[in-house]
Every structure is written in C-alpha cells, then in structure tokens.
Design a protein around this motif. Sequence first.
Motif, PDB file in Angstrom:
ATOM      1  N   GLY A  52     117.164  98.811  -0.417  1.00  0.00           N
ATOM      2  CA  GLY A  52     116.588 100.101  -0.062  1.00  0.00           C
ATOM      3  C   GLY A  52     117.487 100.899   0.861  1.00  0.00           C
ATOM      4  O   GLY A  52     118.266 100.344   1.634  1.00  0.00           O
ATOM      5  N   GLY A  53     117.364 102.231   0.791  1.00  0.00           N
ATOM      6  CA  GLY A  53     118.119 103.112   1.676  1.00  0.00           C
ATOM      7  C   GLY A  53     119.585 103.225   1.344  1.00  0.00           C
ATOM      8  O   GLY A  53     120.363 103.745   2.160  1.00  0.00           O
ATOM      9  N   TRP A  54     119.983 102.776   0.155  1.00  0.00           N
ATOM     10  CA  TRP A  54     121.398 102.793  -0.215  1.00  0.00           C
ATOM     11  C   TRP A  54     121.683 103.935  -1.190  1.00  0.00           C
ATOM     12  O   TRP A  54     122.343 104.919  -0.817  1.00  0.00           O
ATOM     13  N   LEU A  55     121.163 103.846  -2.399  1.00  0.00           N
ATOM     14  CA  LEU A  55     121.411 104.887  -3.403  1.00  0.00           C
ATOM     15  C   LEU A  55     120.268 105.882  -3.476  1.00  0.00           C
ATOM     16  O   LEU A  55     120.294 106.811  -4.287  1.00  0.00           O
ATOM     17  N   ASN A  56     119.282 105.686  -2.651  1.00  0.00           N
ATOM     18  CA  ASN A  56     118.173 106.625  -2.505  1.00  0.00           C
ATOM     19  C   ASN A  56     117.783 106.588  -1.031  1.00  0.00           C
ATOM     20  O   ASN A  56     117.224 105.604  -0.559  1.00  0.00           O
ATOM     21  N   ILE A  57     118.111 107.647  -0.309  1.00  0.00           N
ATOM     22  CA  ILE A  57     118.026 107.629   1.151  1.00  0.00           C
ATOM     23  C   ILE A  57     116.582 107.638   1.639  1.00  0.00           C
ATOM     24  O   ILE A  57     115.737 108.371   1.130  1.00  0.00           O
ATOM     25  N   GLU A  58     116.321 106.795   2.651  1.00  0.00           N
ATOM     26  CA  GLU A  58     115.085 106.822   3.429  1.00  0.00           C
ATOM     27  C   GLU A  58     115.491 106.803   4.893  1.00  0.00           C
ATOM     28  O   GLU A  58     116.015 105.802   5.387  1.00  0.00           O
ATOM     29  N   ALA A 495     110.213  90.310  -4.251  1.00  0.00           N
ATOM     30  CA  ALA A 495     111.369  91.045  -3.733  1.00  0.00           C
ATOM     31  C   ALA A 495     111.047  91.548  -2.330  1.00  0.00           C
ATOM     32  O   ALA A 495     110.104  92.321  -2.143  1.00  0.00           O
ATOM     33  N   TYR A 496     111.820  91.117  -1.357  1.00  0.00           N
ATOM     34  CA  TYR A 496     111.619  91.521   0.042  1.00  0.00           C
ATOM     35  C   TYR A 496     112.125  92.946   0.246  1.00  0.00           C
ATOM     36  O   TYR A 496     113.153  93.337  -0.294  1.00  0.00           O
ATOM     37  N   TRP A 497     111.393  93.700   1.062  1.00  0.00           N
ATOM     38  CA  TRP A 497     111.838  95.047   1.428  1.00  0.00           C
ATOM     39  C   TRP A 497     112.278  95.040   2.892  1.00  0.00           C
ATOM     40  O   TRP A 497     111.456  94.882   3.764  1.00  0.00           O
ATOM     41  N   THR A 498     113.554  95.186   3.194  1.00  0.00           N
ATOM     42  CA  THR A 498     114.697  95.431   2.354  1.00  0.00           C
ATOM     43  C   THR A 498     115.861  94.634   2.935  1.00  0.00           C
ATOM     44  O   THR A 498     115.693  93.956   3.946  1.00  0.00           O
ATOM     45  N   LEU A 499     117.051  94.708   2.368  1.00  0.00           N
ATOM     46  CA  LEU A 499     118.164  93.889   2.861  1.00  0.00           C
ATOM     47  C   LEU A 499     118.539  94.221   4.289  1.00  0.00           C
ATOM     48  O   LEU A 499     118.732  93.334   5.126  1.00  0.00           O
ATOM     49  N   ARG A 500     118.655  95.509   4.596  1.00  0.00           N
ATOM     50  CA  ARG A 500     119.173  95.910   5.914  1.00  0.00           C
ATOM     51  C   ARG A 500     118.353  97.089   6.418  1.00  0.00           C
ATOM     52  O   ARG A 500     118.044  98.012   5.684  1.00  0.00           O
ATOM     53  N   ASN A 501     118.024  97.044   7.718  1.00  0.00           N
ATOM     54  CA  ASN A 501     117.154  98.066   8.287  1.00  0.00           C
ATOM     55  C   ASN A 501     117.317  98.038   9.804  1.00  0.00           C
ATOM     56  O   ASN A 501     117.466  96.962  10.396  1.00  0.00           O
ATOM     57  N   GLU A 504     114.135  95.547  12.854  1.00  0.00           N
ATOM     58  CA  GLU A 504     114.603  94.183  12.605  1.00  0.00           C
ATOM     59  C   GLU A 504     113.746  93.401  11.617  1.00  0.00           C
ATOM     60  O   GLU A 504     114.271  92.703  10.745  1.00  0.00           O
ATOM     61  N   HIS A 505     112.433  93.476  11.747  1.00  0.00           N
ATOM     62  CA  HIS A 505     111.583  92.649  10.886  1.00  0.00           C
ATOM     63  C   HIS A 505     111.570  93.136   9.441  1.00  0.00           C
ATOM     64  O   HIS A 505     111.149  92.405   8.539  1.00  0.00           O
ATOM     65  N   TRP A 506     112.018  94.364   9.220  1.00  0.00           N
ATOM     66  CA  TRP A 506     112.141  94.888   7.864  1.00  0.00           C
ATOM     67  C   TRP A 506     113.484  94.512   7.242  1.00  0.00           C
ATOM     68  O   TRP A 506     113.727  94.795   6.073  1.00  0.00           O
ATOM     69  N   SER A 507     114.359  93.929   8.011  1.00  0.00           N
ATOM     70  CA  SER A 507     115.713  93.610   7.556  1.00  0.00           C
ATOM     71  C   SER A 507     115.782  92.132   7.146  1.00  0.00           C
ATOM     72  O   SER A 507     115.733  91.238   7.987  1.00  0.00           O
ATOM     73  N   PHE A 508     115.902  91.873   5.851  1.00  0.00           N
ATOM     74  CA  PHE A 508     116.023  90.503   5.366  1.00  0.00           C
ATOM     75  C   PHE A 508     117.217  89.813   5.999  1.00  0.00           C
ATOM     76  O   PHE A 508     117.142  88.647   6.383  1.00  0.00           O
ATOM     77  N   GLU A 509     118.308  90.533   6.118  1.00  0.00           N
ATOM     78  CA  GLU A 509     119.518  89.975   6.712  1.00  0.00           C
ATOM     79  C   GLU A 509     119.246  89.477   8.131  1.00  0.00           C
ATOM     80  O   GLU A 509     119.586  88.347   8.486  1.00  0.00           O
TER      81      GLU A 509
END
Length: 519
Positions: A52-58, A495-501, A504-509
Amino acid sequence: MGISMDRWVQRCSAVVFLVLAFTACSDATGRRALQGRRLANSTQKHLAVNLGGWLNIEGWIKPSLFDGIVDNDLLDGTRIQLKSVKLGTYVVAENGGGDVVAVNRTDPSAWETFRIWRVKAGTYQLRVNNKQFVGAANGGGGIVNAVAATPDAWETFEIIRNPANSSLVHIKVSNGMYMQALSKDQMTADFEGEPGWNDDNAATFDMSIVGRMQGEFQISNGYEPEKAAQVLSEHRSTYITEDDFVFLSNHSINTVRIPVGWWIASDPNPPAPFVGGSLEALDKAFTWALKHSIKVIVDLHAAPGSQNGDEHSGSRDGFIEWTDSKNIETSLSAIDFLAARYGAHDALLGIELLNEPRSPGIDLNNLTSYYSQGYNTVRKHSPTAYVIMCNRIGPADPKELFSMNNGLTNTVVDVHYYNLFDDTTFKNMTVEQNIDYIRNQRATTLQSLVTSNGPLILVGEWVAEWMVENGSKSDYQRFADAQLEVYGEASFGWAYWTLRNVNEHWSFEWMVNNQYIRL
C-alpha cells in the motif's frame, strides 16, 4: 509336524519384527502422507502483504510526501466551513445546492460544508452537497449562488489568508471584487477595494477545515505536473525495492497484493492530474516477484469516479460517482489492459477487479454486472488467473457475491477485517474482548463463508491494530496471533495491510522486525 521351542520363539520373534516393521513403515508412510497433505494445503494458502501507498498514494502512510506542496491543507477534497465574522453565522448552500448561498446558519452540517477543487495554490472552486459549484453571478457584483453543474471562471475564486491568522480569509471573485455577508439572507460578491481584517468587515470569514484528503489525485494536482512527476518518481523508485521482496520471501510471505489506480492503463501519459511511472514500477515488481518465488495480485484499488469516496480510491472530493457508465467502462478497460499485459506472466496469481466498493453508494446489481464483465475480460487473456471480487464495505450480506460465482472457475471473494472504524462495536473493547471477537465472531463468519462449491475466501486486508489504548507488546502479539490463526483458515489466504507505514503497528516490516508478528 512338531516344532522345537527355540524355533517357535525364533519364528514368533520374526513375525513380531515383521509386524513392528510393517507398523513402523505404515506409520512413517502415513506421517509422510499427512505431511504431504499439509504441505499441499499450505502451498494453496497465500500468505500475502499489501504494498500500500506505493503505486497508489495514501498520505497517512507516508505524510512527508505532501510537505512540499504550498497550502497543503487546501488540497482537492478538503472540506471547509465558512463563518461570517460580522454576522457570527455560517455560509450555507440553501437546499444543499441549486439555490442561493446564504449566511444564516448557527450550526454547520452538510449544506454548510464546501468541498475544494484546487485550480492552483490560492485559487479554488467550491462544490456543495448536491454537487453544484458556488458561483458569483455575472462574475461578481451581485448574488452568490450554487447552481452550476460544472465550474468555469465565475465559479473560480482566490482564497486569501490572513498572514497572522490563516483561518481568516477573504474570497476574491473573477472581476476583482470580494464576497461579503451584509445580510444573512444572501451572500453577495460586490465588496470593492481591499477589505481589512477587523471583526466588523463583512468580507472576512473564519474558515474551518473539517476534513482532508491525501490521495494520488491530491498529490498530483497539488504539486502540478512537473514537480509531481519528480516527487512520485523518487517515491516509486525508493519506497519498494527488490530488497523488500527478499525480506518478504525470507519471512514466509509468498504473495504480494499491489494496489494500483485506473490511470495506470494510460501510462506513461495518464489523464491530468495523474503522472506517469507507475506501470514501470509494476513491471519491476513482477520481475522481482518471479525471481524470489512470490506471486502477485494486482488490485484495482482506485477506480474512475471513486467507488467509495475515500482518498485511496483516487477520489477528487469524496463523492461516489463510479456507477456512471463511462466510469465502469474505463474500469473494465483498465482490467483488460492489466490482464493483457500480465495474464501469461508466471508471477501473476490473480487480478482484483475493484477494491472496497461502498454500501450504500454502490448498488449490488451494478457491482455484480461489473464483476461478471470483469471476469470475462480476465478470461480473455488467462484461463487460470484468479479473479478476485471484493465484498462491499458497510452494511452488506457477506455472501452477496456467492450466487454470481456459480459456474465460474478460479474465483475469490475478498473480505476485509479491521477491529477499527466502527465506534459502536470496537471503541470500548478491552484487549481480551478484541481477541475473543477474532476467535469467535470472525472465526464463525469465516467458517460460514468457506463452502465446498463456492468461491475461495481471501482476507485481503487486516492489521494488528485496534482501538485499545496503551496495549503492551504482549497484548499486540496475542492479538496478531489470534488473527494469524483464524485468518489462516481462509480458503485462499490473507494479506496484511501494509508492508511499510509510518504508523508502526500498520507496518508489517516493523511488526516482524520487532517480533510483534511471529510467523
């Protein structure tokens, strides 16, 4: 014929040995068979992370992207309310639009809220509740109304902010005059000269910002073409890289779900204000995925006209206008483009036809018709790619898409589960109540959706975040564990939302690196 005791013992020992050996062999074979079945089942489950937030910005995912925009609090879709400092009452589009603009409300609500269309920094148009635009009749000098279906020069204004207090504004019309509130019954555009900022000035308004949007439309239109292309090119080339696919592969993730916008089908020259470059990045993602044994779900996250009014749907101002026939045709063209480009690619797992259509707002008949056409469109290019159909968010039957899936092959229904956004259900829940909700209500719902002859089920978005305040690391771990266990029973995967955010708790990484999520 007789047999000696020694020979009898030897024969019995031999028989016992053979029985034990056969039993051991059978057990081993059974274990291997069971293990094989488990492995087969596990390979059918797609453990995914959203990019998320990569090819479609949020903007909430990476707010710093918007830092360089002048007046970045007045982007497209910003909702404002205006209060006359002289009269002490709010500006209102009478009847929600199609009538005059007055200044007679004491409590602001929908008719007193205006949605910004940004022309450039300092210059704007104002859309009202019924979708008309505020306009100065004859360009100024007379009444202000909200009757125009499309904005032109008379519906375009400068909003001039007080340098000492940015909430105080003057609104300048195309002939150089200013809007003013001399009477509660009618706003006029006939103040001549330069208004001052004192409380007795009828041309001064107190502007309150009551909602903002930070999506792909807002960042592209806010920076304007040249700068937007530069900012987004830098973002796309650095936010997700091949190293991320290595990280995901090393942590048991076998799939990525990549949100894209409808404008990708026109890359490298998409319609304004969008800028090119997302298609090149998506091509790279497929290359990286194939190299690191990861599958790709391409998700049409943003559709023309917006299917839910949210910033992540590519919306300009929050209105839901996707059901217009031209917008549906454009969406199908985007699906056709994606299926033609990637349908034969070894890394493609599936194409998701539309993300989070909203109920109410999107009629089920319109949606199922689109999904049916989208399925046929994908099948023109791939007989095996999964066709993924997202449930409507909001009040909707969780099985409402099942009947249309009869007779279709390789179809998936995508459900999104968050212990958020619903104050009635989740606001006052404790840690244990949240965990119990996952293990009971969510587990029961998922079990009801998994049928032998129905579509497969993907929990396409979930996160280890909630409305609990000051939860401990152990609390988060148990909450994540519960979701991994329950959503792991979904027949297609999760599918977890999302890889990077930045959250912190929204960031899978971050969650994996800090052992909040233990795969």
